[in-house]
Scaffold this motif. Structure first.
Motif, PDB file in Angstrom:
ATOM      1  N   VAL A  67       0.296  -9.536 -11.449  1.00  0.00           N
ATOM      2  CA  VAL A  67       0.477  -8.567 -12.527  1.00  0.00           C
ATOM      3  C   VAL A  67      -0.707  -8.683 -13.485  1.00  0.00           C
ATOM      4  CG1 VAL A  67       1.980  -7.770 -14.391  1.00  0.00           C
ATOM      5  CG2 VAL A  67       2.985  -8.765 -12.311  1.00  0.00           C
TER       6      VAL A  67
ATOM      7  N   LEU B 218       6.310  -8.003 -17.688  1.00  0.00           N
ATOM      8  CA  LEU B 218       5.097  -7.428 -18.245  1.00  0.00           C
ATOM      9  C   LEU B 218       4.690  -8.086 -19.562  1.00  0.00           C
ATOM     10  CD1 LEU B 218       5.511  -3.648 -17.452  1.00  0.00           C
ATOM     11  CD2 LEU B 218       4.564  -5.468 -16.059  1.00  0.00           C
ATOM     12  N   LYS B 219       5.644  -8.582 -20.293  1.00  0.00           N
ATOM     13  CA  LYS B 219       5.372  -9.323 -21.527  1.00  0.00           C
ATOM     14  C   LYS B 219       6.474 -10.354 -21.718  1.00  0.00           C
ATOM     15  CE  LYS B 219       1.855  -7.041 -23.580  1.00  0.00           C
ATOM     16  NZ  LYS B 219       0.646  -7.619 -24.202  1.00  0.00           N
TER      17      LYS B 219
ATOM     18  N   PRO C 123       3.723   1.372 -14.483  1.00  0.00           N
ATOM     19  CA  PRO C 123       2.744   0.515 -13.821  1.00  0.00           C
ATOM     20  C   PRO C 123       2.085   1.234 -12.652  1.00  0.00           C
ATOM     21  CG  PRO C 123       4.857  -0.612 -14.084  1.00  0.00           C
ATOM     22  CD  PRO C 123       5.087   0.821 -14.398  1.00  0.00           C
TER      23      PRO C 123
ATOM     24  N   TYR D 148      12.403  -0.535 -20.518  1.00  0.00           N
ATOM     25  CA  TYR D 148      12.321  -1.910 -20.035  1.00  0.00           C
ATOM     26  C   TYR D 148      13.700  -2.561 -20.010  1.00  0.00           C
ATOM     27  CZ  TYR D 148       7.287  -1.618 -20.712  1.00  0.00           C
ATOM     28  OH  TYR D 148       5.967  -1.248 -20.631  1.00  0.00           O
TER      29      TYR D 148
ATOM     30  N   VAL E  76      -0.057  -3.832 -10.640  1.00  0.00           N
ATOM     31  CA  VAL E  76       0.756  -4.801  -9.892  1.00  0.00           C
ATOM     32  C   VAL E  76       0.369  -4.742  -8.418  1.00  0.00           C
ATOM     33  CG1 VAL E  76       3.093  -5.507  -9.264  1.00  0.00           C
ATOM     34  CG2 VAL E  76       2.656  -4.497 -11.525  1.00  0.00           C
TER      35      VAL E  76
ATOM     36  N   SER F  59      -1.903   0.490 -18.784  1.00  0.00           N
ATOM     37  CA  SER F  59      -0.778   0.326 -17.871  1.00  0.00           C
ATOM     38  C   SER F  59      -0.941  -0.968 -17.101  1.00  0.00           C
ATOM     39  CB  SER F  59      -0.732   1.502 -16.882  1.00  0.00           C
ATOM     40  OG  SER F  59      -0.508   2.710 -17.534  1.00  0.00           O
ATOM     41  N   ALA F  60       0.179  -1.557 -16.710  1.00  0.00           N
ATOM     42  CA  ALA F  60       0.107  -2.752 -15.865  1.00  0.00           C
ATOM     43  C   ALA F  60      -0.355  -2.357 -14.468  1.00  0.00           C
ATOM     44  CB  ALA F  60       1.471  -3.419 -15.802  1.00  0.00           C
TER      45      ALA F  60
ATOM     46  N   THR G 207      -2.180  -7.213 -17.016  1.00  0.00           N
ATOM     47  CA  THR G 207      -1.790  -6.488 -18.224  1.00  0.00           C
ATOM     48  C   THR G 207      -2.913  -6.532 -19.236  1.00  0.00           C
ATOM     49  OG1 THR G 207      -0.794  -8.445 -19.222  1.00  0.00           O
ATOM     50  CG2 THR G 207       0.656  -7.025 -17.915  1.00  0.00           C
TER      51      THR G 207
END
Length: 400
Positions: free
Chosen positions: A247, A320-321, A342, A367, A257, A254-255, A249
């Protein structure tokens, strides 16, 4: 992201390790007797969240054949650093190592390692991001006998054994309530020494946006790093063999992946090249989720962790975080969450990888938020919509 931090590497070796990240410790080059092996110790690191420096001062590494030996029992072999060595863990990144020293060991089976930190004033400190002053980190008296690691390894006569201790500083440095001070709560694991794992390049145009790269399994961050600021190169080094989701970030992006990346015990799996780096895509203004985590009953030793997660259709669940509360629970903020979905690519040995916008659960701009703490049951809020005005308030009460 993990915000995985330090790794301390411990090697049984007939010579001093010279590491790419720092100098070696002391030790003799004279070959040991036939019935002896030799141990050498090094340290490596990954990024810490919210700090420009995380300093620890190592005074000693202790080794014992019994996993249950106390610090006062006989039979310990010590590697003593004189003077103790103060190390900024953030100078060690992408697999770099810092040598700490060597010692001879009787051939045999060993089960316990202890990392002893100096407890003096300004021995263990942090520098908050954007500042220059060192802030002392409280080192609990319980750690004066050393951070205990139970790990099984064998030393053969005249042979070398390599081990690495991964010291996760992001989870090891925790706030003490609202005081503005910090405490050391060590999170350390032993990982393979062989330089294996996952490597690649991220476009340098995104690097000013706090880019982090993590290797995850089922949304659990196993390791993370930050790309080289000049080249964008990254290495998630010394991972146990298996499959990982990578991942990437960055604030305002945007992430990205990559799913099911295979890792062997002896090689690096490459995801991109300098000629064709992974290029994160800009996302509309990042949002934040904040709130409070209460621990019932209360705790004087444990922080809580809060994670923002998404599941990619046909792919993995990823974090993601994440952030930690102060010890005992308290306020948290998950900042700069992207609104855009993502970008996802299943792993392929054929490069460059082809990324496409992913469909997620929960859907676009939403999320799942999890709160957890050691000894408490995890709580989840299945859908938190960040497309609305932030910050969004989400509170948790965790119980055993």
């Amino acid at each position: 992201m993990k915000h995985s931090l330090p790794a301390l590497s411990l090697l049984a070796t007939a010579s001093l390790l010279t590491a790419c990240g720092g100098g070696g410790g002391g030790g003799s080059s004279t070959p040991p007797p036939a019935q002896m092996g030799t141990v050498a110790v090094s340290m490596t690191d990954a990024p810490a969240c919210g700090f420009d420096a995380v300093n620890v001062t190592v005074s000693k590494v202790r080794i014992h054949q019994s996993s249950s030996a106390s610090d006062t029992d006989s039979g310990w072999t010590d590697i003593t650093l004189s003077p103790a060595k103060k190390i900024n863990l953030l100078n060690l990144n992408n697999g770099a190592l810092e040598g700490l020293g060597t010692a001879s060991l009787n051939a045999g089976h060993y089960s316990q390692l202890r990392l002893v930190l100096d407890g003096g004033a300004n021995s263990n400190t942090v520098v908050r991001s954007g500042t220059t002053s060192e802030v002392p980190v409280d080192t609990p008296s319980a750690l004066q006998s050393g951070i205990k690691l139970v790990n099984e390894f064998d030393v053969a006569a005249g042979q070398r054994v390599d081990l690495v201790m991964d010291f996760d500083a992001c989870k090891s440095i925790v706030k003490k309530g609202n005081s503005g001070s910090y405490s050391l709560k060590p999170v350390v694991k032993v990982v393979p020494f062989t330089l294996n794992g996952i490597s690649g390049f991220v476009s340098t145009t995104a690097l000013a946006s706090h880019v982090a790269v993590s290797a995850q399994q089922n949304g659990v961050i196993v390791a993370s790093t930050t790309p080289n600021p000049a080249t964008g190169e990254f290495a998630l080094a010394r991972l146990p063999a298996g499959n990982y989701d990578v991942v990437i970030t960055g604030d305002g992006y945007s992430a990205s992946v990559v799913g099911a990346v295979p890792v062997t015990a002896s090689a690096m799996t490459q995801l991109s090249t300098s000629a064709a780096p992974i290029a994160p895509v800009l996302s509309p203004g990042g949002r934040s989720i904040g709130g409070n985590v209460s621990l019932t009953p209360g705790s004087t030793t444990e922080p809580a962790q809060v994670s923002a997660m998404q599941t990619i259709a046909g792919g993995p669940t990823v974090t993601l975080k994440y952030t930690l509360t102060p010890i005992g629970g308290g306020a948290y903020t998950l900042e700069n969450l992207p609104i855009a979905s993502p970008r996802y690519a299943a792993y392929s040995a054929t490069l460059p990888l082809a990324f496409a916008t992913a469909t997620t659960t929960p859907p676009l701009a939403q999320y799942r938020v999890d709160a957890s703490a050691t000894g408490y049951a995890t709580k989840s809020v299945a859908t938190v919509d960040v497309s609305v005005v932030s910050p969004i308030n989400v509170n948790f009460t965790l119980m055993p």
